[in-house]
Design a protein around this motif. Structure first.
Motif: not given
Length: 354
Positions: A194, A214-215, A217-218
């Motif tokens: 982040k 997926e996580d 990239r989130r």
């Protein structure tokens, strides 16, 4: 006037944490009394509770990701006032006069910083006790102001996990155009993704296992590289200005050295201990002026800067809220990486306990 508080403490390396009553010190003129609202759960808490590093003194009340509200201040306190939302991180004091402290690097205090728990108070020698408790008393210089935009519970892990990642990102001057790798997707790693992304970097997650793309990239990753896949590792050779390694146990560092760009640095933030199983091959470092370094949390000014940045960018930790009474179960889950990505204790549950 001393303050009697309830807490959860470990009384031996093998005992579960349980209810423990103790007395906080009589507040001094520069002290701030804080009602604790939330406390993050860090791997360090578990290591100290179980004496994994060999220096724990019992009883010990863990917790160094503390969010609370000021309830009283000494007559020399100028930085905060009653009612303010504040935080306390991994340190509650330092000598403030050595070379490191004068640079704002209190975490590297040459006389030894005073940890939030497991240390001795610099004035009276009493043991410091942490945030798994109702209240804490801290000198004003080690109290952090919380910007109004921050979610209180989600801000707790910023005070350790957040600043542990922020400090190397800032020290190695990550900015738009930087290429950053994060090794490991956990409490530290998810904050690294982040923060690096918010600083404008191209961000890559290194993971041992598939299924996290997926996580990742989130959370801010531009790509995921499986570190056990030699072809994938070869595809990113020479790419990274900075790789931050969050893995908390001994592991092979050699695969990451070729991934560094010339002049790049691999920074260890998760593992404290010897590298014996697979010695580091230095040839790749010498011919490319590559470095392996370490980094520890951050200083007070740096932590305050990080909190302001997170408030501005809308960043907080991904948390799972627990009651105080769930702490032993949560430690076991943490060992299995069964949390996304940080436990936070609602201290109201402690206050409610008889």
């Amino acid at each position: 006037m001393t303050i009697a508080v309830k807490s959860y403490a470990a009384t031996s390396p093998t005992s579960p944490l349980g209810l423990f009553h103790f007395v906080r010190r009589d507040p001094r003129p520069e002290d701030v009394v804080i009602e604790i609202l939330y406390a993050g759960v860090c791997h360090t808490d578990l290591h100290v509770a179980r004496n994994d590093w060999g220096w724990s003194q019992y009883p010990v009340v863990p917790g160094h990701e503390i969010i609370g509200r000021v309830t009283a201040v000494g007559d020399k306190v100028t930085r905060v006032k009653v009612g303010d939302r504040v935080g306390v991180g991994c340190m509650v004091d330092a000598c403030r006069d050595c070379g490191a402290c004068r640079k704002g690097w209190e975490q590297y205090c040459e006389k030894g910083s005073t940890s939030t728990y497991g240390s001795k108070d610099r004035v009276d020698g009493t043991p410091t006790q942490g945030g798994y408790s109702e209240q804490i008393v801290v000198t004003q210089d080690f109290v952090l102001e919380l910007p109004g935009k921050l979610d209180l519970a989600g801000a707790a892990p910023l005070l350790c996990a957040g600043v542990t990642m922020w400090s190397p990102l800032r020290h190695w001057k990550v900015a738009p155009g930087s290429r950053v790798g994060i090794v490991g997707l956990g409490g530290l790693g998810h904050m690294g993704l982040k923060l690096a992304k918010a600083l404008g970097a191209e961000v890559t997650l290194f993971s041992r296992s598939p299924g996290k793309e997926e996580d990742a990239r989130r959370l801010g990753a531009d790509r995921v590289v499986i570190s056990a896949d030699k072809a994938q590792m070869k595809s990113v050779a020479g790419r990274f200005d900075l790789i931050i390694d969050t893995v908390p146990y001994e592991h092979d560092l050699n695969p990451y050295i070729p991934a560094l760009a010339t002049g790049g640095t691999l920074v260890l933030v998760g593992y404290l201990g010897p590298l014996q199983q697979t010695p580091v091959r230095t040839s790749g470092m010498v011919v490319g002026r590559k470095a392996i370094a370490g980094s520890l949390i951050g200083g007070i000014a740096e932590t305050q800067e990080m909190l302001e940045f997170c408030a501005d960018k809308g960043i907080s930790a991904d948390i799972e809220m627990i009651n105080m009474q769930q702490i032993n179960e949560s430690y076991e889950r943490m060992l299995k990486s069964d949390v996304k990505y940080r436990f936070v204790i609602d201290i109201a549950s402690l206050r409610a306990q008889a």
